[in-house]
Scaffold this motif. Sequence first.
Motif, mmCIF file in Angstrom:
data_model
loop_
_atom_site.group_PDB
_atom_site.id
_atom_site.type_symbol
_atom_site.label_atom_id
_atom_site.label_comp_id
_atom_site.label_asym_id
_atom_site.label_seq_id
_atom_site.Cartn_x
_atom_site.Cartn_y
_atom_site.Cartn_z
ATOM 1 N N THR A 193 0.822 -1.211 0.000
ATOM 2 C CA THR A 193 0.000 0.000 0.000
ATOM 3 C C THR A 193 0.855 1.260 0.000
ATOM 4 O O THR A 193 0.555 2.230 -0.697
ATOM 5 N N LEU A 194 1.940 1.255 0.777
ATOM 6 C CA LEU A 194 2.804 2.432 0.838
ATOM 7 C C LEU A 194 3.368 2.795 -0.524
ATOM 8 O O LEU A 194 3.502 3.972 -0.870
ATOM 9 N N PHE A 211 5.950 10.328 2.390
ATOM 10 C CA PHE A 211 5.263 10.900 3.554
ATOM 11 C C PHE A 211 5.587 10.077 4.798
ATOM 12 O O PHE A 211 5.953 10.625 5.856
ATOM 13 N N PHE A 212 5.483 8.755 4.686
ATOM 14 C CA PHE A 212 5.759 7.859 5.810
ATOM 15 C C PHE A 212 7.200 8.028 6.296
ATOM 16 O O PHE A 212 7.458 8.129 7.502
ATOM 17 N N GLN A 213 8.144 8.051 5.364
ATOM 18 C CA GLN A 213 9.555 8.172 5.738
ATOM 19 C C GLN A 213 9.852 9.507 6.404
ATOM 20 O O GLN A 213 10.663 9.575 7.339
ATOM 21 N N VAL A 239 3.285 4.290 13.653
ATOM 22 C CA VAL A 239 3.336 5.231 12.529
ATOM 23 C C VAL A 239 2.656 4.630 11.300
ATOM 24 O O VAL A 239 1.871 5.296 10.609
ATOM 25 N N THR A 240 2.944 3.366 11.025
ATOM 26 C CA THR A 240 2.326 2.682 9.881
ATOM 27 C C THR A 240 0.815 2.688 9.992
ATOM 28 O O THR A 240 0.096 2.963 9.026
ATOM 29 N N SER A 241 0.325 2.379 11.191
ATOM 30 C CA SER A 241 -1.128 2.337 11.407
ATOM 31 C C SER A 241 -1.759 3.701 11.171
ATOM 32 O O SER A 241 -2.796 3.811 10.500
ATOM 33 N N TRP A 242 -1.143 4.762 11.689
ATOM 34 C CA TRP A 242 -1.707 6.099 11.512
ATOM 35 C C TRP A 242 -1.663 6.543 10.051
ATOM 36 O O TRP A 242 -2.624 7.140 9.551
ATOM 37 N N VAL A 243 -0.572 6.237 9.373
ATOM 38 C CA VAL A 243 -0.451 6.661 7.980
ATOM 39 C C VAL A 243 -1.422 5.900 7.083
ATOM 40 O O VAL A 243 -2.097 6.488 6.229
ATOM 41 N N LEU A 244 -1.508 4.574 7.265
ATOM 42 C CA LEU A 244 -2.325 3.749 6.364
ATOM 43 C C LEU A 244 -3.808 3.774 6.711
ATOM 44 O O LEU A 244 -4.645 3.635 5.824
ATOM 45 N N ASN A 245 -4.126 3.926 7.975
ATOM 46 C CA ASN A 245 -5.539 3.899 8.367
ATOM 47 C C ASN A 245 -6.128 5.304 8.477
ATOM 48 O O ASN A 245 -7.033 5.672 7.729
ATOM 49 N N THR A 246 -5.590 6.094 9.392
ATOM 50 C CA THR A 246 -6.168 7.424 9.619
ATOM 51 C C THR A 246 -5.875 8.382 8.465
ATOM 52 O O THR A 246 -6.791 8.929 7.840
#
Length: 555
Positions: free
Chosen positions: A397-398, A407-409, A422-429
């Motif tokens: 997905t990233l 953005f994630f990095q 961090v992964t959860s916030w970026v991919l979900n929220t």
Amino acid sequence: MAAPVLCRLCPGRRWSLAYINRGSRHETGTPTGSRSSGKRGQSSGVQQPLITAEKPRKGEHEWAAVVGLEIHAQISSNSKLFSGSQVHFAAPPNSLVSFFDASLPGTLPVLNRRCVEAAVMTGLALNCRINKKSLFDRKHYFYADLPAGYQITQQRLPIAVNGSLAYSVFVGKKPSQLINKTVRIKQIQLEQDSGKSLHDDRRSQTLIDLNRAGVGLLEVVLEPDMSCGEEAATAVKELQLILQTLGTSQANMAEGQLRVDANISVHHPGEPLGVRTEVKNLNSARFLAKAIDYEIQRQINELENGGEILNETRSFDYKLGCTVPMRDKEGKQDYRFIPEPNLPPLLLYDSVSLPAGADPQQVIDIDQIRKRLPELPSVTREKLIQQYGMLPEHSLTLLNEAGLLEFFQNVMKETRAEPKKVTSWVLNTFLGFLKQQNLAVSESPVTPSALAELLNLLDRKAISSSAAKQVFEELWRSKGKTPAHIVSEKELGLLQDRETLEQLCQATMEEHPQVVMDMKKGNPRAINKLIGLVRKATLSRADPTVIKEILEKKL
């Protein structure tokens, strides 16, 4: 030997097993075979969306679907393949047309070095063998947006052959179930694009825009190794990502920079392949999947009702969700391929065969291009998994969302929070808000720095999880505010005074003696109710872990 794939790979489909035939190659990488028997002419002209039938009863024949793709990717180049005309999307009609593009007499093609390098780079990334000698041909056919009456392509000896494309397909209902698959690449060839026909139904006329005529294309021919729309769409998405990573094509399907033709047939396992149909010019992965799955079901229904599949070209009507006939292909079209007389063979070199003293501007060195290959998406995904302990589906997905990995990095650089959080916030929220408002990552009102600051507040327990979500919503609505400012403004910080919390817990227990009794009797839900009551009294500003600790101590 055909390899079976479980039906859940393409859930909800009529066929119970899909077979991928690994043992045979077909002309131009598409499924072919003998014509199915049955009554001719029962294929209806206007198709209605089909209702998916139930699984076949025991004893009924199973069906196997075979799918091959031909993909045309517009090369990222400032000029066209054989002329100096600029390439620019949405330019005024016929404003980017040279004498050669218009096929005026006496004009000659001049090969674009950038397009050749892009083809070599793409071939290397897709594990192809690069032909050091390739040839150009003329493919003759008449159409209004093809001024010369022929297209310059590479029919006899293309620039790259025998490659492979690896991709991962989700199976089952759980997103963590992935199957790694590979589709063979028959060839990659350079060719010209045609112009564009603009049909004006109101005036009953067609206008021609030649801006696109002569633009360089990479035609990537995939062998018929796929069996449903989901597989085909996933393979195209992976190819799109590779092209964008290489910079050889922007591969924007909405702008026609990546167009797909799908060749589809069905047959009973163990029997010859069925007659194929071709669905032309699919310009989105979603429509590609829908068109293929519809066409498979249509062919199965046609054959089971005693009809016959016609060798024809069809188009996909996305409004009706079905394919419709365009033209019959029963009589093989004679393209009268001949060698292109105005272009010599294209010669490439490597470090071994490079002539001594050769001018680097006059030759193309395959090994030098190989050294310039960037990190491919598959390697990046593996690094994410290893570095952050990320699940494979999260790494997919990233990379699949433009700009999301960067953005994630950037968030990771500025936060102390764990990678999983961090992964959860970026991919979900974060991604959820983007999709809800149909925004690209570059259009987000929340910056990586703002999200990192929010996660830092959460990590040091300055705010609760529910408060963090409120802060994020406010960040999304109020561009320019910082998380710390929002926490202070709305009084969302966690209560740190333990004595105050103990008093609130004691008061709550005294107000709800029955809940306390239930807890003492061993009801595990009772303490959750007490925690909820205390948090309500603190307007969700108390840490539920601390509240639970205090309540258990008092009881």
